[in-house]
Design a protein around this motif. Structure first.
Motif, PDB file in Angstrom:
ATOM      1  N   THR A  63      41.700  41.536 -17.211  1.00  0.00           N
ATOM      2  CA  THR A  63      41.099  40.896 -17.730  1.00  0.00           C
ATOM      3  C   THR A  63      41.045  39.083 -18.483  1.00  0.00           C
ATOM      4  N   VAL A 112      33.363  44.816 -14.083  1.00  0.00           N
ATOM      5  CA  VAL A 112      33.946  43.356 -15.217  1.00  0.00           C
ATOM      6  C   VAL A 112      33.274  44.390 -16.607  1.00  0.00           C
ATOM      7  N   CYS A 140      36.960  50.032 -13.549  1.00  0.00           N
ATOM      8  CA  CYS A 140      37.195  48.763 -14.373  1.00  0.00           C
ATOM      9  C   CYS A 140      38.722  48.245 -14.252  1.00  0.00           C
ATOM     10  N   LYS A 163      32.402  48.953 -21.636  1.00  0.00           N
ATOM     11  CA  LYS A 163      31.135  48.351 -20.076  1.00  0.00           C
ATOM     12  C   LYS A 163      30.346  48.858 -20.202  1.00  0.00           C
ATOM     13  N   THR A 175      40.789  44.578 -23.015  1.00  0.00           N
ATOM     14  CA  THR A 175      41.703  44.562 -22.336  1.00  0.00           C
ATOM     15  C   THR A 175      42.258  45.878 -21.111  1.00  0.00           C
ATOM     16  N   LEU A 193      39.131  45.715 -11.950  1.00  0.00           N
ATOM     17  CA  LEU A 193      37.995  45.388 -11.935  1.00  0.00           C
ATOM     18  C   LEU A 193      36.810  44.628 -10.979  1.00  0.00           C
TER      19      LEU A 193
END
Length: 252
Positions: free
Chosen positions: A70, A56, A50, A13, A61, A53
């Motif tokens: 995802t 994002v 994450c 991320k 995955t 979500l």
């Protein structure tokens, strides 16, 4: 339900040029309590966000209960229904009572009728020790009581997984214990929990596994005795020296 309730593979991320998570591989087993510790800016809260979500991932995955969150063709809202999250701030609706705060998502997301939603909300407020506060508005509750309402609200959605993002960090010290007591009880009941925390005593007592993060990676993980009691990595040792001994000064 799969053995591993959460599976994270090669999670990255970034926020612009800031690479916050750098290839996280991570699993949480059904019924396991995992505490994530580490310095500010290490990516702990981003990892948690994450998982459902709220952030994002840039790549990688995230699977929860076998559902790939995802997957662009997946039903994220359906998957999120099984995930409860408790934040640092309580995020209660100030114009709703405690019980009403716990009913709203049930009625709008789960489409429960008012009577059934009220019953579930009441049971969960009782479960967190707020039997006499059903009709109280947030402004009339202490910070610890508000956080317990937030936990009851999450539990009212009957999640398989509870995420806690430093749930006691906004509380006065004397109110921390009442929230941690509720979390201990949930752990004893077998709730799967992923907890970002700075409460080392809680992590040592309740966690099945402790994960130490720094610089967007998992540096070390193991049982509380292994990671907190006998850390192997220099970064883990330095962090714990600073956290457990407030008089320690970093020589750098």
């Amino acid at each position: 339900m799969p053995e591993n309730l959460v599976e994270i593979k090669e999670l990255h991320k970034s926020f612009g040029d800031n690479h916050v998570l750098r290839g996280i591989d991570f699993k949480v087993a059904q019924g396991e309590v995992v505490c994530v510790i580490g310095p500010s800016g290490s990516g702990k809260s981003t990892l948690l966000r994450c998982v459902n979500l709220l952030e994002v991932p840039s790549s990688g995955t995230v699977l929860v209960a076998g559902e790939d969150l995802t997957d662009p063709d997946g039903n994220i809202d359906a998957a999120r229904r099984h995930i409860g999250m408790v934040f640092q701030s309580f995020n209660l609706f100030p114009h709703h009572t405690a019980i009403s705060n716990c009913m709203l998502a049930q009625q709008t997301v789960l489409k429960r009728g008012k009577k059934d939603a009220r019953k579930v909300a009441a049971e969960n407020l009782d479960r967190v020790g707020l039997t006499d506060k059903h009709d109280a508005y947030p402004a009339k509750l202490s910070g610890g009581q508000q956080q317990r309402v937030a936990i009851a609200r999450a539990l009212s959605m009957e999640p398989n997984l509870m995420l806690f993002d430093e749930p006691t960090s906004a509380l006065d010290p004397e109110l921390v214990g009442e929230v941690l007591t509720v979390m201990r009880r949930l752990a004893e009941e077998g709730m799967t929990m992923l907890v970002v925390t700075h409460e080392m005593a809680f992590a040592r007592e309740v966690a099945d596994r402790v994960v130490f993060m720094d610089g967007g990676v998992i540096v070390e993980q193991g049982t509380p005795d292994e990671v907190i009691g006998n850390p192997q990595e220099a970064r883990t040792k330095e962090f714990l020296r600073r956290v457990l001994d407030p008089t320690h000064v970093n020589p750098s």
